[in-house]
Design a protein around this motif. Structure first.
Motif, PDB file in Angstrom:
ATOM      1  N   UNK A  83     -12.153 -20.503  -5.535  1.00  0.00           N
ATOM      2  CA  UNK A  83     -12.785 -21.633  -6.018  1.00  0.00           C
ATOM      3  C   UNK A  83     -11.630 -22.575  -6.518  1.00  0.00           C
ATOM      4  N   UNK A  84     -12.033 -23.950  -6.506  1.00  0.00           N
ATOM      5  CA  UNK A  84     -11.014 -24.924  -7.019  1.00  0.00           C
ATOM      6  C   UNK A  84      -9.657 -24.813  -6.214  1.00  0.00           C
ATOM      7  N   UNK A  85      -9.714 -24.765  -4.973  1.00  0.00           N
ATOM      8  CA  UNK A  85      -8.573 -24.854  -4.086  1.00  0.00           C
ATOM      9  C   UNK A  85      -7.751 -25.752  -4.334  1.00  0.00           C
ATOM     10  N   UNK A  86      -6.541 -25.742  -4.378  1.00  0.00           N
ATOM     11  CA  UNK A  86      -5.318 -26.741  -4.433  1.00  0.00           C
ATOM     12  C   UNK A  86      -4.524 -26.849  -3.407  1.00  0.00           C
ATOM     13  N   UNK A  87      -3.799 -27.866  -2.985  1.00  0.00           N
ATOM     14  CA  UNK A  87      -2.815 -27.800  -1.917  1.00  0.00           C
ATOM     15  C   UNK A  87      -1.822 -26.563  -2.098  1.00  0.00           C
ATOM     16  N   UNK A  88      -1.542 -26.266  -3.164  1.00  0.00           N
ATOM     17  CA  UNK A  88      -0.260 -25.281  -3.179  1.00  0.00           C
ATOM     18  C   UNK A  88      -1.186 -23.763  -2.926  1.00  0.00           C
ATOM     19  N   UNK A  89      -2.346 -23.761  -2.676  1.00  0.00           N
ATOM     20  CA  UNK A  89      -3.008 -22.506  -2.047  1.00  0.00           C
ATOM     21  C   UNK A  89      -2.753 -22.310  -0.840  1.00  0.00           C
ATOM     22  N   UNK A  90      -2.141 -23.502  -0.093  1.00  0.00           N
ATOM     23  CA  UNK A  90      -2.343 -23.144   1.330  1.00  0.00           C
ATOM     24  C   UNK A  90      -1.193 -22.200   1.806  1.00  0.00           C
ATOM     25  N   UNK A  91      -1.858 -21.190   2.654  1.00  0.00           N
ATOM     26  CA  UNK A  91      -1.129 -20.286   2.961  1.00  0.00           C
ATOM     27  C   UNK A  91      -1.757 -19.237   3.955  1.00  0.00           C
ATOM     28  N   UNK A  92      -1.049 -18.345   4.694  1.00  0.00           N
ATOM     29  CA  UNK A  92      -1.744 -17.420   5.354  1.00  0.00           C
ATOM     30  C   UNK A  92      -2.029 -16.251   4.558  1.00  0.00           C
ATOM     31  N   UNK A  93      -3.219 -15.976   4.375  1.00  0.00           N
ATOM     32  CA  UNK A  93      -3.815 -14.779   3.543  1.00  0.00           C
ATOM     33  C   UNK A  93      -3.724 -13.574   4.152  1.00  0.00           C
ATOM     34  N   UNK A  94      -3.175 -12.357   3.669  1.00  0.00           N
ATOM     35  CA  UNK A  94      -3.307 -11.157   4.355  1.00  0.00           C
ATOM     36  C   UNK A  94      -4.053 -10.001   3.435  1.00  0.00           C
ATOM     37  N   UNK A  95      -4.809  -9.333   3.994  1.00  0.00           N
ATOM     38  CA  UNK A  95      -5.498  -8.338   3.200  1.00  0.00           C
ATOM     39  C   UNK A  95      -4.631  -6.941   3.664  1.00  0.00           C
ATOM     40  N   UNK A  96      -4.559  -6.281   2.479  1.00  0.00           N
ATOM     41  CA  UNK A  96      -3.783  -4.994   2.449  1.00  0.00           C
ATOM     42  C   UNK A  96      -4.513  -3.837   1.713  1.00  0.00           C
ATOM     43  N   UNK A  97      -4.297  -2.656   2.354  1.00  0.00           N
ATOM     44  CA  UNK A  97      -4.952  -1.308   1.525  1.00  0.00           C
ATOM     45  C   UNK A  97      -3.929  -0.197   1.605  1.00  0.00           C
ATOM     46  N   UNK A  98      -4.694   0.797   1.161  1.00  0.00           N
ATOM     47  CA  UNK A  98      -4.029   1.969   1.124  1.00  0.00           C
ATOM     48  C   UNK A  98      -3.291   2.505  -0.008  1.00  0.00           C
ATOM     49  N   UNK A  99      -3.248   1.781  -1.216  1.00  0.00           N
ATOM     50  CA  UNK A  99      -2.667   2.044  -2.240  1.00  0.00           C
ATOM     51  C   UNK A  99      -3.449   3.111  -2.951  1.00  0.00           C
ATOM     52  N   UNK A 100      -3.065   3.769  -3.951  1.00  0.00           N
ATOM     53  CA  UNK A 100      -3.745   4.637  -4.716  1.00  0.00           C
ATOM     54  C   UNK A 100      -4.321   4.305  -6.090  1.00  0.00           C
ATOM     55  N   UNK A 101      -3.657   2.999  -6.257  1.00  0.00           N
ATOM     56  CA  UNK A 101      -4.356   2.242  -7.741  1.00  0.00           C
ATOM     57  C   UNK A 101      -4.398   0.813  -7.380  1.00  0.00           C
ATOM     58  N   UNK A 103      -3.408  -1.507  -9.564  1.00  0.00           N
ATOM     59  CA  UNK A 103      -2.577  -2.293 -10.425  1.00  0.00           C
ATOM     60  C   UNK A 103      -1.167  -2.656  -9.795  1.00  0.00           C
ATOM     61  N   UNK A 104      -1.074  -2.185  -8.485  1.00  0.00           N
ATOM     62  CA  UNK A 104       0.315  -2.577  -7.813  1.00  0.00           C
ATOM     63  C   UNK A 104       0.402  -3.922  -7.149  1.00  0.00           C
ATOM     64  N   UNK A 105       1.400  -4.660  -7.186  1.00  0.00           N
ATOM     65  CA  UNK A 105       1.705  -5.855  -6.622  1.00  0.00           C
ATOM     66  C   UNK A 105       2.681  -5.791  -5.483  1.00  0.00           C
ATOM     67  N   UNK A 106       3.253  -5.026  -5.502  1.00  0.00           N
ATOM     68  CA  UNK A 106       4.303  -4.901  -4.486  1.00  0.00           C
ATOM     69  C   UNK A 106       3.786  -4.591  -3.146  1.00  0.00           C
ATOM     70  N   UNK A 107       4.447  -5.426  -2.035  1.00  0.00           N
ATOM     71  CA  UNK A 107       4.002  -5.285  -0.532  1.00  0.00           C
ATOM     72  C   UNK A 107       3.994  -3.719  -0.171  1.00  0.00           C
ATOM     73  N   UNK A 108       5.334  -3.026  -0.564  1.00  0.00           N
ATOM     74  CA  UNK A 108       5.512  -1.685  -0.105  1.00  0.00           C
ATOM     75  C   UNK A 108       4.525  -0.590  -0.278  1.00  0.00           C
ATOM     76  N   UNK A 109       3.696  -1.022  -1.644  1.00  0.00           N
ATOM     77  CA  UNK A 109       2.750   0.007  -1.934  1.00  0.00           C
ATOM     78  C   UNK A 109       1.499   0.069  -1.125  1.00  0.00           C
ATOM     79  N   UNK A 110       1.291  -0.825  -0.243  1.00  0.00           N
ATOM     80  CA  UNK A 110       0.102  -0.889   0.709  1.00  0.00           C
ATOM     81  C   UNK A 110       0.750  -0.616   2.003  1.00  0.00           C
ATOM     82  N   UNK A 111       0.443   0.533   2.752  1.00  0.00           N
ATOM     83  CA  UNK A 111       0.596   0.845   4.283  1.00  0.00           C
ATOM     84  C   UNK A 111      -0.002   0.241   5.161  1.00  0.00           C
ATOM     85  N   UNK A 112      -1.376  -0.253   5.113  1.00  0.00           N
ATOM     86  CA  UNK A 112      -2.079  -0.839   5.942  1.00  0.00           C
ATOM     87  C   UNK A 112      -2.269  -2.212   5.604  1.00  0.00           C
ATOM     88  N   UNK A 113      -2.181  -3.011   6.761  1.00  0.00           N
ATOM     89  CA  UNK A 113      -2.107  -4.673   6.680  1.00  0.00           C
ATOM     90  C   UNK A 113      -3.084  -5.354   7.839  1.00  0.00           C
TER      91      UNK A 113
END
Length: 123
Positions: A83-101, A103-113
Motif C-alpha cells: 500500500x501507499x507505493x512510492x517511486x523508491x519502491x520500484x524494483x524487481x521483487x523476488x519471493x524466497x523460501x526454505x528458511x527454518x525461521x 527472522x532471517x533477512x540474509x539472502x543466503x538463508x533462503x535456498x529457494x528463489x
C-alpha cells in the motif's frame, strides 16, 4: 520447492498492489518464506518474511506499516500486499523460501528463489 512470482506492473504513487508467489512441492508449509527486492543498480534487499504457519512476520523498516506479508498454505501461496507505493519502491521483487525461521533477512538463508516480478511506481 519451485517458486513463481506474479502480480507486478506499472502503478502510480499512492496506489496499492498485491504480489503472489505460488510454490510447488508438498513441503511449502514447512518453511518460512520471504520477499526481497532489487532496485536498478542496487543490491538485493530484504523486504518481509513470514513463519511457516503465518503466525509470525518481520519487515524491513522501509516498508513496515505499508506492506503486509501473508500466506495460504492450502494454496501453497505467499502474498505481499503493498500500500501507499512510492517511486523508491520500484524494483524487481523476488519471493524466497526454505528458511527454518522467519527472522532471517540474509539472502543466503533462503535456498529457494522465484524468478522475480517487476514493480514500477511512477510519481
Amino acid at each position: 520447492v519451485q517458486l513463481q512470482a506474479s502480480g507486478g506492473g506499472l502503478v502510480r504513487a499512492g496506489d496499492s498492489l498485491r504480489l503472489s508467489c505460488a510454490a510447488s512441492g508438498r513441503t511449502f508449509s514447512y518453511y518460512a518464506m520471504a520477499w526481497f527486492r532489487q532496485a536498478p543498480g542496487k543490491e538485493r534487499e530484504f523486504v518481509a518474511s513470514i513463519s511457516y504457519s503465518g503466525g509470525g512476520t518481520y519487515y524491513a523498516g522501509s516498508v513496515k506499516g505499508r506492506f503486509s506479508i501473508s500466506r495460504d498454505n492450502a494454496k501453497n501461496t505467499v502474498y505481499l500486499q503493498k500500500n501507499s507505493l512510492q517511486p523508491e519502491d520500484t524494483a524487481v521483487y523476488y519471493c524466497a523460501g526454505g528458511a527454518s525461521s522467519y527472522g532471517f533477512t540474509s539472502r543466503s538463508t533462503y535456498p529457494y528463489w522465484g524468478q522475480g516480478t517487476l514493480v514500477t511506481v511512477s510519481s
